[in-house]
Design an enzyme around this catalytic site. Structure first.
Site, PDB file in Angstrom:
ATOM      1  CB  THR A 428      -0.951  -0.012   1.221  1.00 51.43           C
ATOM      2  OG1 THR A 428      -1.634  -1.237   1.261  1.00 51.43           O
ATOM      3  CG2 THR A 428      -1.931   1.096   1.208  1.00 51.43           C
ATOM      4  CG  ASP A 470      -7.198  -7.329   2.567  1.00 53.19           C
ATOM      5  OD1 ASP A 470      -6.189  -8.016   2.798  1.00 53.19           O
ATOM      6  OD2 ASP A 470      -7.153  -6.090   2.438  1.00 53.19           O
TER       7      ASP A 470
END
Ligand code: GLU
Length: 615
Positions: A428, A470
């Site tokens: 990220t 996720d």
């Protein structure tokens, strides 16, 4: 163009506008394929920009993980762009220079403060599961969870990308510039290339095995079968084409047009190297066409005189950061001590206990499901009840139980149950921007793991996310409801925590970080560092970190290997050494027109902070 004094140094060192210009000699050596070339001729400009971790001044401020990304944002501010314009331009540029962390194929959360209305709003651009997904999609026929890495490197992990739609929504709501204009620098970077540094080289090496499974990915990042060496030039003309497509045809190209067709084809039937097969994905053209960003209210909590706004579901970030801060305040109440007066080890004990409890509640209650008790989880009363388990001298055994955010609070301290722990990632990117009007943006975006699914869309040069991993593949604990199981059109729970802090309704601090579930602890530590510990924003971003996510507690070297770690161990903390936690960016508002921007000085090679008019 007006060039501020401190940035002049950057310009003459190869920064500012020149940052995006690769010398003709280097370009001339380019092959015609979507690959890279060894660097020849004079050094490509843009890569000698000094990495300045802290800068104070006016006219607008930008902090990102990369000097080119920051410079692109500053350039847009100088041309009259808003914080949103600059944030989108910088994010797109990061998608070109840090393509393993984020980009067109991913998603993210955009939080905005409007100086005119005083309002904090959010854009949820999270990737979304196909309409055909169901609870058992990541399970084997015998009910067991599928092998995690098998799912990562496959079409099955790819959610509908939300990043281009987030950019369009941000510009429409808060911008003055067009997508055409703000994506131009990113297109140029992708075409002309950037010089590979050690971090990028190592990231490529770390992913080489899985990148080699997908020829379109290997062609760009493993030309000739190996990563481009440090100092070589990484070019990606296909990615330049993708940015150009978005500039000229808008995001419709992804959602209903030819870029989208290429995505669907690749997800449903990934192009693999000879002898390699991977699971196919379920994403369809209808899923792409149906995608919408959401505009949900931000989370909010009051903490020691400031108002903290964050991202609500499907992120757990805003809720968990709020609960950590509320718990710290409760501990103050219970002990009669302030966070500011604690020793470093005492503070880290408090912080670690608070974050373990917040993660217990996050794991039990937060996901993309109806009825998440956000107001209760972020309330001070709930934290006050939860804090009865806190002992200033002794760490609670992990995992700590979750609480009951039921609106009825007392001091009975009855834990509601315990659930097992989900897995953490660590990729990220996050960036923060302010503009001369006083608007503020904090934006965290991702493709999940470094390198996402490993699948580049052939002909379009961008990596597809693996965000759907996720989700929890199977319920974490038998008998305990799990809000983060896969489902049709559902968005996987995130930890991304773009955060804006106001004081008396005016910007005070904005922060964000990459780092999987450690994002929550990193951002909470930056906020507590400035608000409660009296640190400068630069020091708060740089401070050594601990991350207790209700399992093993990770600690960076200056904690793990020092007397501070020893003091924590005496209290019962079981620390695990983790050399790097997070990669934060933050901006502290010193007045409505004066800011200090801060990025990492060291972690992952250091980030970059800049202002339009340095003081
Ligand atoms: N997918 C993660 C999340 O949304 C972010 C990726 C990472 O940092 O590992 O929380």
């Amino acid at each position: 163009m007006r060039t501020p004094t401190a940035l002049l140094a950057l310009v003459t060192a190869g920064g500012a506008v020149a940052a995006l210009t690769i010398p003709a000699t280097a370009v001339a050596t380019s092959t015609t394929s979507a690959t890279s070339t060894p660097r020849t001729g004079p050094p490509p400009v843009g890569h000698d920009i000094p990495k300045v971790p802290v800068m104070t001044g006016g006219g607008g401020a930008v902090a990102t993980v990369d000097p080119i990304g920051t410079q692109v944002g500053i350039d847009i501010l100088e041309k009259g762009g808003t914080a949103a314009d600059a944030a989108v331009a910088a994010a797109a540029a990061i998608g070109a220079v840090e393509p393993y962390s984020s980009g067109i194929g991913g998603g993210g959360f955009f939080v905005h403060y409007d100086a005119e209305t005083g309002e904090v709003t959010t854009i949820d651009g999270r990737e979304t599961a196909p309409a055909t997904f169901h609870e058992r999609v990541f399970r084997n026929p015998d009910g067991s969870a599928m092998d995690f890495d098998t799912v990562v490197n496959s079409g099955l992990s790819v959610g509908v990308p939300g990043t281009p739609a987030t950019w369009a929504a941000a510009l429409e709501r808060h911008g003055r510039m067009s997508l055409n204009k703000v994506l131009k620098p990113a297109e140029d970077i992708a075409r002309k290339g950037f010089v590979v540094d050690e971090v990028f080289h190592q990231d490529t090496l770390d992913n080489a095995e899985r990148f080699s499974m997908f020829p379109a990915t290997a062609e760009i990042y493993l030309p000739g079968g190996a990563p481009i060496p440090v100092g070589g030039v990484q070019r990606n003309p296909d990615l330049a084409k993708a940015y150009r497509e978005l500039r000229t045809h808008g995001i419709a190209s992804l959602h209903t047009g030819r870029m989208g067709q290429a995505v669907v084809k690749e997800v449903q039937n990934p192009t693999t190297a000879t002898g390699v097969t991977v699971p196919r994905g379920q994403l369809t053209a209808a899923d792409l066409a149906a995608y919408k960003v959401n505009h949900k209210a931000p989370t909010h909590t009051e903490h020691n005189g400031v108002d903290v706004y964050g991202m609500g579901t499907p992120s757990s970030g805003g809720i968990a950061v709020s609960e950590i801060l509320n718990l710290l305040e409760s501990f103050e109440e219970r002990t009669g001590r302030t966070i500011g007066e604690l020793s470093e080890a005492e503070y880290l004990h408090w912080f670690s206990e608070a974050s373990a409890m917040a993660f217990a509640d996050r794991n039990r209650y937060v996901g993309d499901v109806p009825g998440v008790p956000t107001a209760e989880l972020t309330s001070q009363q709930f934290a006050d009840e939860r804090s009865c388990l806190f002992d200033p001298d002794t760490a609670q055994a992990r995992p700590v139980p979750f609480g009951s955010p039921d609106g009825a609070y007392d001091d009975s301290c009855q834990p509601a149950g315990t659930s097992a722990l989900p897995r953490d990632g660590q990729s990220t990117t996050s960036l923060t921007v302010t503009d001369k009007w006083g608007d503020v943006v904090t934006y965290t975006l991702t493709i999940e793991q470094f390198g996402g699914s490993g699948i580049v869309v052939p002909g379009w040069g961008f990596l597809l996310n693996n965000e759907l991993t996720d989700f929890n593949f199977a319920p974490l604990t038998p008998g305990v409801p799990d809000p983060n199981l896969p489902g049709p059109g559902k968005r996987p729970r995130s930890s991304m925590s773009p955060t804006i802090v106001l004081q008396d309704g005016k910007p005070y601090l904005t922060a964000g970080s990459p780092g999987g579930a450690t994002i929550i602890t990193t951002v909470a530590q930056i906020v507590a560092g400035v608000v409660d510990r009296g640190l400068s924003v630069g020091d708060a971003v740089a401070a050594p970190r601990i991350s207790s996510r209700n399992g093993t507690e990770d600690a960076e070297t200056p904690i793990f290997a020092t007397s501070i770690g020893d003091e924590l161990r005496v209290k019962g903390h079981v620390l695990r050494h983790r050399p790097v936690i997070g990669n934060g960016t933050a901006i502290r508002s010193l007045s409505p027109t004066l800011w200090t921007a801060a990025a990492e000085p060291v972690r992952r090679g250091g980030g970059s902070a800049a202002v339009v008019n340095p003081r």
